[in-house]
Design a protein around this motif. Sequence first.
Motif, PDB file in Angstrom:
ATOM      1  N   GLY A   9       0.903  -1.053  -0.463  1.00 57.73           N
ATOM      2  CA  GLY A   9       0.091  -0.170  -0.042  1.00 57.73           C
ATOM      3  C   GLY A   9       1.104   1.045   0.183  1.00 57.73           C
ATOM      4  N   THR A  36       0.741   0.207  -5.046  1.00 59.86           N
ATOM      5  CA  THR A  36      -0.463   0.878  -5.164  1.00 59.86           C
ATOM      6  C   THR A  36      -1.819   0.699  -3.832  1.00 59.86           C
ATOM      7  OG1 THR A  36      -2.056   0.365  -6.741  1.00 59.86           O
ATOM      8  CG2 THR A  36      -1.304  -2.000  -5.779  1.00 59.86           C
ATOM      9  N   SER A  37      -2.683   1.570  -3.949  1.00 62.47           N
ATOM     10  CA  SER A  37      -3.022   1.835  -2.869  1.00 62.47           C
ATOM     11  C   SER A  37      -4.567   1.652  -3.339  1.00 62.47           C
ATOM     12  CB  SER A  37      -3.022   2.974  -1.863  1.00 62.47           C
ATOM     13  OG  SER A  37      -3.998   4.073  -1.331  1.00 62.47           O
ATOM     14  N   ALA A  38      -5.094   1.299  -1.838  1.00 63.52           N
ATOM     15  CA  ALA A  38      -6.598   1.180  -1.994  1.00 63.52           C
ATOM     16  C   ALA A  38      -7.348   1.924  -2.047  1.00 63.52           C
ATOM     17  CB  ALA A  38      -7.044   0.118  -1.046  1.00 63.52           C
ATOM     18  N   HIS A  39      -6.829   3.123  -1.013  1.00 60.95           N
ATOM     19  CA  HIS A  39      -7.269   4.711  -1.153  1.00 60.95           C
ATOM     20  C   HIS A  39      -7.246   6.061  -1.705  1.00 60.95           C
ATOM     21  CE1 HIS A  39      -7.459   2.056   2.709  1.00 60.95           C
ATOM     22  NE2 HIS A  39      -8.832   2.596   2.305  1.00 60.95           N
ATOM     23  N   THR A  45      -5.162   0.605  -8.771  1.00 61.83           N
ATOM     24  CA  THR A  45      -5.236  -0.813  -8.563  1.00 61.83           C
ATOM     25  C   THR A  45      -5.690  -1.759  -9.325  1.00 61.83           C
ATOM     26  OG1 THR A  45      -5.228  -0.118  -6.165  1.00 61.83           O
ATOM     27  CG2 THR A  45      -5.745  -1.898  -6.621  1.00 61.83           C
ATOM     28  N   CYS A  62      -1.404  -8.776  -1.366  1.00 61.92           N
ATOM     29  CA  CYS A  62      -1.485  -8.194  -0.986  1.00 61.92           C
ATOM     30  C   CYS A  62      -0.973  -7.101   0.784  1.00 61.92           C
ATOM     31  CB  CYS A  62      -2.443  -7.098  -1.116  1.00 61.92           C
ATOM     32  SG  CYS A  62      -2.896  -7.332  -3.387  1.00 61.92           S
ATOM     33  N   ALA A  64      -0.404  -4.002   3.227  1.00 59.30           N
ATOM     34  CA  ALA A  64      -0.821  -2.848   3.881  1.00 59.30           C
ATOM     35  C   ALA A  64      -1.351  -2.453   5.229  1.00 59.30           C
ATOM     36  CB  ALA A  64      -2.094  -2.546   3.110  1.00 59.30           C
ATOM     37  N   HIS A  69      -7.208  -2.416   3.381  1.00 61.48           N
ATOM     38  CA  HIS A  69      -7.994  -2.767   3.054  1.00 61.48           C
ATOM     39  C   HIS A  69      -7.232  -3.102   0.893  1.00 61.48           C
ATOM     40  CE1 HIS A  69     -10.721   0.206   5.060  1.00 61.48           C
ATOM     41  NE2 HIS A  69     -10.967  -0.723   5.592  1.00 61.48           N
ATOM     42  N   LEU A  70      -6.424  -3.433   1.371  1.00 60.40           N
ATOM     43  CA  LEU A  70      -5.811  -3.387  -0.144  1.00 60.40           C
ATOM     44  C   LEU A  70      -6.741  -4.741  -1.112  1.00 60.40           C
ATOM     45  CD1 LEU A  70      -4.265  -2.406  -2.765  1.00 60.40           C
ATOM     46  CD2 LEU A  70      -2.018  -3.270  -1.612  1.00 60.40           C
ATOM     47  N   THR A 101      -8.123  -7.069   6.817  1.00 57.55           N
ATOM     48  CA  THR A 101      -7.541  -7.834   6.011  1.00 57.55           C
ATOM     49  C   THR A 101      -7.856  -9.091   5.979  1.00 57.55           C
ATOM     50  OG1 THR A 101      -4.852  -6.648   5.668  1.00 57.55           O
ATOM     51  CG2 THR A 101      -5.639  -9.141   5.271  1.00 57.55           C
TER      52      THR A 101
END
Length: 160
Positions: A9, A36-39, A45, A62, A64, A69-70, A101
């Motif tokens: 993340g 890469t970030s979920a947010h 993503t 993944c 984070a 949340h990734l 997670t």
Amino acid sequence: MTQVAVFMGSKSDEGVIRPCVEVLEKLGISHVFTVTSAHRTPERTSRLVRELEKDGVQVFICAAGLAAHLAGAVAAQTIRPVLGIPVTASSLSGLDALLATVQMPPGFPVGTLALDKVGARNAAWLAAQILALNDPDLARRIDAERAAMRAQVETDAASL
Ligand code: RP5
């Protein structure tokens, strides 16, 4: 073809996730390792999941921290196995990331490993075991690594 994708993340997660990549390299598993970030980058993503599926990726890993949340965001977009590594990044000592997670709704599992470096290494081993179901050469490499681990225990025991 790329076999495994490793997402984290934030660049700040790199130190604890690097051991995952080292295990994949040791086992000769092709991979991509990126941030890469979920947010912060939800579109990136999604695009990565789509592109890497086309490139043959079989397992997504993944990592984070905080509201982690990734892995869940990736699991929402693929039916390939998603493994999650919670990262300690808060005053809650990673418990927040572990719960975020592991607690996924039915039908969208994230195979959740331990926190930080321990989970990072085992995420790679578990991804390897999944791939080895259809790759006898890889299965033999995993067996050889386990034999080396057994031999090391025998050596350590004899040295005491
Ligand atoms: C999460 O928040 C990342 O995975 C990281 O563990 C944590 C802190 O990120 P930075 O603020 O250091 O980028 O998104």
